[in-house]
Design an enzyme around this catalytic site. Structure first.
Site, PDB file in Angstrom:
ATOM      1  N   ASN A 152       0.806  -1.236   0.000  1.00 22.76           N
ATOM      2  CA  ASN A 152       0.000   0.000   0.000  1.00 22.76           C
ATOM      3  C   ASN A 152       0.834   1.279   0.000  1.00 22.76           C
ATOM      4  OD1 ASN A 152       0.832  -0.480   2.607  1.00 22.76           O
ATOM      5  ND2 ASN A 152      -1.022   0.345   3.538  1.00 22.76           N
ATOM      6  N   PRO A 176      10.143  -6.005  -1.623  1.00 22.27           N
ATOM      7  CA  PRO A 176       8.842  -5.342  -1.772  1.00 22.27           C
ATOM      8  C   PRO A 176       7.744  -6.392  -1.901  1.00 22.27           C
ATOM      9  CG  PRO A 176      10.383  -4.755  -3.565  1.00 22.27           C
ATOM     10  CD  PRO A 176      10.959  -5.909  -2.837  1.00 22.27           C
ATOM     11  N   VAL A 229      -1.588  -9.553   9.988  1.00 22.70           N
ATOM     12  CA  VAL A 229      -1.329 -10.169  11.296  1.00 22.70           C
ATOM     13  C   VAL A 229      -0.840 -11.612  11.114  1.00 22.70           C
ATOM     14  CG1 VAL A 229      -2.389 -10.919  13.457  1.00 22.70           C
ATOM     15  CG2 VAL A 229      -2.984  -8.685  12.495  1.00 22.70           C
ATOM     16  N   GLY A 230      -1.480 -12.353  10.216  1.00 28.15           N
ATOM     17  CA  GLY A 230      -1.099 -13.754   9.990  1.00 28.15           C
ATOM     18  C   GLY A 230       0.331 -13.862   9.493  1.00 28.15           C
ATOM     19  N   THR A 231       0.717 -12.955   8.602  1.00 32.60           N
ATOM     20  CA  THR A 231       2.101 -12.966   8.104  1.00 32.60           C
ATOM     21  C   THR A 231       3.063 -12.619   9.240  1.00 32.60           C
ATOM     22  OG1 THR A 231       1.221 -12.154   6.005  1.00 32.60           O
ATOM     23  CG2 THR A 231       3.601 -12.094   6.266  1.00 32.60           C
ATOM     24  N   GLU A 249       4.848  -4.422  11.810  1.00 37.76           N
ATOM     25  CA  GLU A 249       3.818  -3.388  11.612  1.00 37.76           C
ATOM     26  C   GLU A 249       2.661  -4.077  10.915  1.00 37.76           C
ATOM     27  OE1 GLU A 249       3.843  -0.559  12.844  1.00 37.76           O
ATOM     28  OE2 GLU A 249       5.931  -0.059  13.222  1.00 37.76           O
ATOM     29  N   CYS A 283      -3.299   0.755   6.965  1.00 38.32           N
ATOM     30  CA  CYS A 283      -3.365  -0.074   8.171  1.00 38.32           C
ATOM     31  C   CYS A 283      -4.003   0.643   9.361  1.00 38.32           C
ATOM     32  CB  CYS A 283      -1.961  -0.528   8.542  1.00 38.32           C
ATOM     33  SG  CYS A 283      -0.817   0.860   8.647  1.00 38.32           S
ATOM     34  N   GLY A 457       1.103  -5.378  16.241  1.00 37.19           N
ATOM     35  CA  GLY A 457       2.534  -5.304  15.985  1.00 37.19           C
ATOM     36  C   GLY A 457       3.425  -5.222  17.196  1.00 37.19           C
ATOM     37  N   GLU A 461       8.461   2.228  14.410  1.00 35.64           N
ATOM     38  CA  GLU A 461       9.212   2.804  13.297  1.00 35.64           C
ATOM     39  C   GLU A 461       9.224   4.318  13.492  1.00 35.64           C
ATOM     40  OE1 GLU A 461       7.352   0.935   9.713  1.00 35.64           O
ATOM     41  OE2 GLU A 461       9.223  -0.188   9.722  1.00 35.64           O
TER      42      GLU A 461
HETATM   43  P1  NDP Z   1       0.947  -9.501   3.502  1.00 34.75           P
HETATM   44  O1  NDP Z   1       1.077  -9.891   4.922  1.00 34.75           O
HETATM   45  O2  NDP Z   1       0.187 -10.380   2.599  1.00 34.75           O
HETATM   46  O3  NDP Z   1       2.383  -9.324   2.833  1.00 34.75           O
HETATM   47  C1  NDP Z   1       3.374  -8.476   3.394  1.00 34.75           C
HETATM   48  C2  NDP Z   1       4.724  -8.895   2.853  1.00 34.75           C
HETATM   49  O4  NDP Z   1       5.114 -10.134   3.442  1.00 34.75           O
HETATM   50  C3  NDP Z   1       4.756  -9.124   1.353  1.00 34.75           C
HETATM   51  O5  NDP Z   1       6.007  -8.676   0.853  1.00 34.75           O
HETATM   52  C4  NDP Z   1       4.614 -10.629   1.244  1.00 34.75           C
HETATM   53  O6  NDP Z   1       5.107 -11.134   0.025  1.00 34.75           O
HETATM   54  C5  NDP Z   1       5.453 -11.071   2.430  1.00 34.75           C
HETATM   55  N1  NDP Z   1       5.136 -12.395   2.947  1.00 34.75           N
HETATM   56  C6  NDP Z   1       3.977 -13.103   2.860  1.00 34.75           C
HETATM   57  N2  NDP Z   1       4.074 -14.262   3.552  1.00 34.75           N
HETATM   58  C7  NDP Z   1       5.328 -14.287   4.097  1.00 34.75           C
HETATM   59  C8  NDP Z   1       6.031 -15.213   4.934  1.00 34.75           C
HETATM   60  N3  NDP Z   1       5.466 -16.359   5.352  1.00 34.75           N
HETATM   61  N4  NDP Z   1       7.285 -14.916   5.310  1.00 34.75           N
HETATM   62  C9  NDP Z   1       7.873 -13.753   4.936  1.00 34.75           C
HETATM   63  N5  NDP Z   1       7.268 -12.843   4.133  1.00 34.75           N
HETATM   64  C10 NDP Z   1       5.999 -13.098   3.728  1.00 34.75           C
HETATM   65  O7  NDP Z   1       0.353  -8.016   3.525  1.00 34.75           O
HETATM   66  P2  NDP Z   1      -0.153  -7.154   2.302  1.00 34.75           P
HETATM   67  O8  NDP Z   1       0.990  -6.912   1.377  1.00 34.75           O
HETATM   68  O9  NDP Z   1      -1.399  -7.773   1.774  1.00 34.75           O
HETATM   69  O10 NDP Z   1      -0.488  -5.773   3.026  1.00 34.75           O
HETATM   70  C11 NDP Z   1      -1.696  -5.514   3.672  1.00 34.75           C
HETATM   71  C12 NDP Z   1      -1.545  -5.715   5.172  1.00 34.75           C
HETATM   72  O11 NDP Z   1      -0.461  -4.938   5.653  1.00 34.75           O
HETATM   73  C13 NDP Z   1      -2.768  -5.238   5.936  1.00 34.75           C
HETATM   74  O12 NDP Z   1      -3.082  -6.154   6.939  1.00 34.75           O
HETATM   75  C14 NDP Z   1      -2.299  -3.937   6.556  1.00 34.75           C
HETATM   76  O13 NDP Z   1      -2.982  -3.588   7.708  1.00 34.75           O
HETATM   77  C15 NDP Z   1      -0.857  -4.206   6.810  1.00 34.75           C
HETATM   78  N6  NDP Z   1      -0.116  -2.954   6.895  1.00 34.75           N
HETATM   79  C16 NDP Z   1       0.360  -2.553   8.110  1.00 34.75           C
HETATM   80  C17 NDP Z   1       0.995  -1.329   8.248  1.00 34.75           C
HETATM   81  C18 NDP Z   1       1.553  -0.890   9.562  1.00 34.75           C
HETATM   82  O14 NDP Z   1       2.464  -0.079   9.544  1.00 34.75           O
HETATM   83  N7  NDP Z   1       1.077  -1.357  10.695  1.00 34.75           N
HETATM   84  C19 NDP Z   1       1.146  -0.415   7.112  1.00 34.75           C
HETATM   85  C20 NDP Z   1       0.659  -0.957   5.874  1.00 34.75           C
HETATM   86  C21 NDP Z   1       0.027  -2.182   5.790  1.00 34.75           C
HETATM   87  P3  NDP Z   1       4.161 -11.165  -1.284  1.00 34.75           P
HETATM   88  O15 NDP Z   1       3.420  -9.895  -1.357  1.00 34.75           O
HETATM   89  O16 NDP Z   1       5.124 -11.281  -2.373  1.00 34.75           O
HETATM   90  O17 NDP Z   1       3.258 -12.335  -1.079  1.00 34.75           O
END
Ligand code: NDP
Length: 487
Positions: A152, A176, A229-231, A249, A283, A457, A461
């Site tokens: 995002n 990224p 959260v799951g990631t 985060e 987020c 989180g 940051e």
């Molecule tokens: P994801 O959790 O799907 O992905 C985040 C990153 O992690 C991506 O680069 C993804 O790769 C990577 N990834 C996925 N699975 C794994 C794993 N098992 N191990 C290591 N890396 C992994 O989030 P989104 O990209 O869909 O973003 C949306 C989410 O991010 C929302 O929940 C939002 O709230 C949160 N967010 C939080 C912020 C904060 O500062 N608190 C700010 C912005 C967003 P790939 O994309 O290539 O699958």
């Protein structure tokens, strides 16, 4: 097969092809067209990136803080000089309106590099006299850090992670999100142009597998993730094997509380910013808007009227307020939530559908949507939607609203609108959230610590606090007298 339009990996100051020769397609979310193919990093490429970063970090850490800082500040200047190009890149790659990207994306990234560039020379320890001598502490870089970004705020996230890491003398390997791979590569080029030694900032592209290879790598000391959260939980579990430090985060379902003495026009403006900016894909968004019953009707009237004036359209049109959702799958997920909201008894006040934009028939557009008639246990009130869907909730008094606002496993952010200064601070103190805005929403100046509580989180940051997450503190005791051994 790759061609000249493909984007490669950035390792040791240059573009390199992936060992296995695999590429994935990168789409424009407004048109559905393929922008380019992007190299997919496998474990072997991550190994190469770690080897390079280890070398780069040694020479980088040997430089003075002031020298490192100058390079970060120069990179910030280059970002500003190339702002139009970078803003356009973010708008094409992520569907973000061009009215947002120069400031919220490129400007925010530049601010962060400037801030940490300025702070780099001032990272210091402490000295204290103690019985028999004295001790001092040395904040030392961790070594090679990994940054894993969400889609995002691609260039902002890359800067928010790399600037403090690099200022403290670490190297960073950044991955990224696979949906927005472009701007981190441009940032890497600008770092090099600013004089960053090779290997200090590497970019590996790819899916979760690339993220997993980073998280599990023994040569990496820390992982900072922005994601779901799951990631976050998966990353923390994987990091446990090598006891890596983590900054997480993650997501949220934040409350925005509007009391009856609030300036309603400001509160409506904040509710719109906190639900529809970046198509609601933020987020910290205040997606649960609690409005005190006595002003609810007036608030809703203003909110709906202003929301219905929002313009969906081409992200590159300066008049566009909302662009498309990042992907077809994500759009479908948001539409499914909207459907569920209706099924569970929510009353749709406006929006609620996929939007058709002329000339962008394949774009993933969703109308800005407002639900009323909700209760706290409904799915759309509990779960993060990450789209332009606002849930309106009424309340009678402060105790009640605080209890309801805090009744969530998330704890990222919150907002309070009131003119009563004592109530503002009381509510801020009692909200179980990492960031609280009083009479505004979603402002994130780099001077301010940013990070969530509970399942939103771990760590902060931005601000000088970020150094705590990118350094290890060594304590050195120095004896001033003889050793008085009893044997
Ligand atoms: P994801 O959790 O799907 O992905 C985040 C990153 O992690 C991506 O680069 C993804 O790769 C990577 N990834 C996925 N699975 C794994 C794993 N098992 N191990 C290591 N890396 C992994 O989030 P989104 O990209 O869909 O973003 C949306 C989410 O991010 C929302 O929940 C939002 O709230 C949160 N967010 C939080 C912020 C904060 O500062 N608190 C700010 C912005 C967003 P790939 O994309 O290539 O699958």
């Amino acid at each position: 097969m790759s061609d000249s339009n493909d984007r490669l990996l950035w390792i040791h100051g240059e573009y390199v092809a992936p060992e296995d020769g695999k590429y994935f397609e990168n789409y424009n979310p407004a048109t559905g067209e393929v922008i380019c193919k992007v190299a997919q990093a496998e474990k072997v490429d991550v190994d190469r990136a770690v080897e390079s970063a280890t070398k780069g970090q040694a020479s980088w850490a040997a430089m003075s803080g002031a020298e490192r800082g100058r390079i970060l500040v120069r990179t910030a200047q280059l970002l500003r000089e190339n702002c139009d190009e970078l803003a356009r890149l973010e708008s094409v790659d992520g569907g973000k309106p061009i009215a947002e990207t120069p400031e919220a994306d490129v400007g925010s990234a530049a601010d962060c590099l400037e801030f940490f560039g300025g702070q780099a020379a001032s990272v210091h320890g402490e000295y204290q006299e103690v019985p028999g001598g004295f001790f001092y502490t040395r904040p030392e870089p961790l070594g090679v850090c990994a940054g894993i970004g969400a889609w995002n705020y691609p260039v902002q996230i890359a800067a928010w992670k790399s600037a403090p890491a690099l200022a403290a003398g670490n190297a960073m390997i950044f991955k990224p999100a696979e949906l927005t791979p472009l701007s981190a590569l441009r940032l890497a080029e600008l770092f090099k142009e600013a004089g960053l030694p090779d290997g200090v900032f590497n970019v590996v592209q790819g899916h979760a597998e690339a993220g997993k290879a980073l998280t599990g790598h023994p040569g990496i000391a820390k992982v900072s993730l922005t994601g779901e959260v799951g990631t976050g939980k998966a990353v923390m579990r994987a990091a446990a094997d090598t006891l890596k430090l983590v900054t997480l985060e993650l997501g949220g379902k934040s409350p925005l509380i509007v009391f009856d003495d609030a300036d309603l026009d400001n509160a409506v403006g904040a509710a719109m910013l906190g639900n529809f900016y970046t198509q609601g894909q933020i987020c910290t968004n205040g997606t649960r808007v609690f409005v005190q019953e006595s002003v609810r009707e007036k608030f809703v009237e203003k909110l709906v009227a202003r929301t219905e004036k929002l313009k969906l359209g081409d992200p590159l049109d300066p008049d566009t307020d909302l662009g498309p959702m990042i992907s077809r799958e994500h759009m479908q997920g948001v539409l499914d939530y909207i459907e569920k909201g209706g099924q569970e008894g929510g009353q749709l006040l406006t929006g609620g559908k996929r939007a058709r934009v002329e000339g962008f028939e394949k774009g993933n557009f969703v109308q800005p949507t407002i639900f009323d008639g909700l209760s706290d246990d409904m799915t759309i009130v509990r779960e993060e939607i990450f789209g332009p869907v606002l849930s309106l909730l009424g309340f009678d008094n402060e105790d009640e609203v605080l209890k309801r606002a805090n009744s969530t496993p998330f704890g990222l952010a919150g907002g309070v609108f009131t003119k009563d200064v004592q109530r503002a601070h009381r509510v801020a103190a009692n909200l179980d959230a990492g960031i609280v805005w009083v009479n505004h929403y979603n402002l994130t100046p780099v001077e301010m610590p940013f990070g969530g509580f509970k399942q939103s989180g771990i760590g902060k940051e931005n601000s000088r606090r970020a150094f705590e997450h990118y350094t290890r503190l060594k304590t050195v005791y120095v004896a001033e007298g003889d050793v008085d051994a009893p044997y």
